[in-house]
Motif scaffolding. Structure first.
Motif: not given
Length: 63
Positions: A17, A26-27
């Motif tokens: 994260d 985006h993770r």
């Protein structure tokens, strides 16, 4: 490359994260890249390297 990304992330002690936040990704993309499921564009390679405080060439080095 996936191994190098994961290894450097662990050296820095950050989560996927946090890496995603630092790299403005985006993770789920970071997760897929680390698992070797997704290829990395040159732009994202640069953003990941910057977020990991490492030269892009070091991410491409053979392990």
């Amino acid at each position: 490359m996936a191994h190098n990304i994961r290894a450097q992330r662990k050296v820095l002690g950050i989560s996927q994260d946090e890496l995603a936040f630092r790299a403005e990704m985006h993770r789920t993309n970071v997760s897929a890249i680390e698992r070797g499921v997704r290829n990395v564009s040159l732009d994202n390679l640069y953003f990941l390297a910057k977020a990991l405080e490492i030269a892009p060439a070091n991410l491409l080095a053979e392990t």
